[in-house]
Design a protein around this motif. Structure first.
Motif, short mmCIF file in Angstrom:
data_model
loop_
_atom_site.label_atom_id
_atom_site.label_comp_id
_atom_site.label_asym_id
_atom_site.label_seq_id
_atom_site.Cartn_x
_atom_site.Cartn_y
_atom_site.Cartn_z
N ASP A 7 0.86 -1.17 0.00
CA ASP A 7 0.00 0.00 0.00
C ASP A 7 0.91 1.23 0.00
O ASP A 7 2.13 1.11 -0.01
CB ASP A 7 -0.98 -0.01 1.18
CG ASP A 7 -0.28 -0.14 2.53
OD1 ASP A 7 0.93 0.12 2.62
OD2 ASP A 7 -0.96 -0.48 3.50
N LYS A 9 1.61 3.16 2.32
CA LYS A 9 2.48 3.13 3.50
C LYS A 9 3.76 2.37 3.17
O LYS A 9 4.86 2.82 3.51
CB LYS A 9 1.75 2.50 4.69
CG LYS A 9 2.62 2.45 5.94
CD LYS A 9 1.89 1.81 7.09
CE LYS A 9 2.67 1.73 8.37
NZ LYS A 9 4.02 2.14 8.44
N THR A 10 3.63 1.25 2.51
CA THR A 10 4.79 0.45 2.12
C THR A 10 5.71 1.26 1.21
O THR A 10 6.93 1.28 1.39
CB THR A 10 4.35 -0.84 1.40
OG1 THR A 10 3.51 -1.59 2.26
CG2 THR A 10 5.54 -1.68 0.99
N ASP A 13 7.43 3.91 3.23
CA ASP A 13 8.46 3.27 4.04
C ASP A 13 9.71 3.02 3.20
O ASP A 13 10.83 3.31 3.63
CB ASP A 13 7.97 1.94 4.63
CG ASP A 13 6.99 2.10 5.77
OD1 ASP A 13 6.96 3.18 6.41
OD2 ASP A 13 6.24 1.12 6.03
N PRO A 18 8.08 9.50 6.28
CA PRO A 18 7.04 9.18 7.26
C PRO A 18 5.84 8.58 6.53
O PRO A 18 5.46 9.05 5.45
CB PRO A 18 6.70 10.54 7.88
CG PRO A 18 7.94 11.36 7.68
CD PRO A 18 8.51 10.90 6.37
N SER A 19 5.24 7.53 7.13
CA SER A 19 4.29 6.75 6.34
C SER A 19 2.92 6.55 6.97
O SER A 19 2.15 5.71 6.52
CB SER A 19 4.91 5.38 6.04
OG SER A 19 5.20 4.71 7.25
N GLU A 20 2.59 7.30 7.99
CA GLU A 20 1.23 7.22 8.52
C GLU A 20 0.31 7.98 7.57
O GLU A 20 0.76 8.81 6.77
CB GLU A 20 1.18 7.80 9.93
CG GLU A 20 1.98 7.00 10.93
CD GLU A 20 1.62 5.53 10.99
OE1 GLU A 20 0.42 5.20 10.99
OE2 GLU A 20 2.54 4.70 11.02
N GLY A 21 -0.99 7.71 7.64
CA GLY A 21 -1.95 8.33 6.72
C GLY A 21 -1.86 9.84 6.68
O GLY A 21 -1.86 10.44 5.61
N THR A 22 -1.75 10.46 7.85
CA THR A 22 -1.67 11.93 7.88
C THR A 22 -0.35 12.42 7.30
O THR A 22 -0.29 13.49 6.71
CB THR A 22 -1.86 12.48 9.31
OG1 THR A 22 -0.90 11.86 10.17
CG2 THR A 22 -3.26 12.19 9.81
N ASP A 23 0.73 11.63 7.49
CA ASP A 23 2.03 11.98 6.92
C ASP A 23 1.98 11.94 5.40
O ASP A 23 2.50 12.82 4.71
CB ASP A 23 3.13 11.03 7.40
CG ASP A 23 3.35 11.08 8.90
OD1 ASP A 23 3.30 12.18 9.48
OD2 ASP A 23 3.58 10.00 9.49
N ILE A 24 1.36 10.90 4.87
CA ILE A 24 1.24 10.75 3.42
C ILE A 24 0.41 11.89 2.84
O ILE A 24 0.81 12.53 1.86
CB ILE A 24 0.65 9.37 3.06
CG1 ILE A 24 1.64 8.26 3.44
CG2 ILE A 24 0.30 9.30 1.57
CD1 ILE A 24 1.08 6.86 3.37
N ASP A 25 -0.73 12.16 3.47
CA ASP A 25 -1.58 13.25 3.00
C ASP A 25 -0.85 14.59 3.07
O ASP A 25 -0.96 15.41 2.16
CB ASP A 25 -2.88 13.32 3.82
CG ASP A 25 -3.81 12.15 3.57
OD1 ASP A 25 -3.65 11.46 2.54
OD2 ASP A 25 -4.68 11.91 4.43
#
Length: 78
Positions: A7, A9-10, A13, A18-25
């Motif tokens: 996904d 996150k992967t 990573d 940074p790979s948390e949902g808020t970090d990605i957004d």
């Protein structure tokens, strides 16, 4: 239903981000791409990150789908 093994996150990573949902957004919101800029040519990637993105695109599997998803989101800014 089987969950995909990869996904965003992967991907984040693997990119060392940074790979948390808020970090990605947040990353996507801070790094919008104009329509003429290819994902792998974006100025914010390191050489290693560009290589990983190219490799995942060439894999033409689940990994390529994730890179495509990131590409769409960066070009949409969402």
């Amino acid at each position: 239903m089987q969950q995909p093994s990869h996904d965003l996150k992967t991907l984040f990573d693997q990119l060392g981000l940074p790979s948390e949902g808020t970090d990605i957004d947040g990353f996507i919101g801070e790094h919008p791409l104009d329509p003429d800029t290819k994902l792998v040519d974006a100025p914010f990637w390191s050489d290693q990150q560009k290589d990983l993105l190219r490799d995942w695109l060439l894999a033409d599997g689940e990994e390529a789908v994730l890179v495509d998803q990131l590409n769409v989101r960066l070009h949409d800014g969402k």
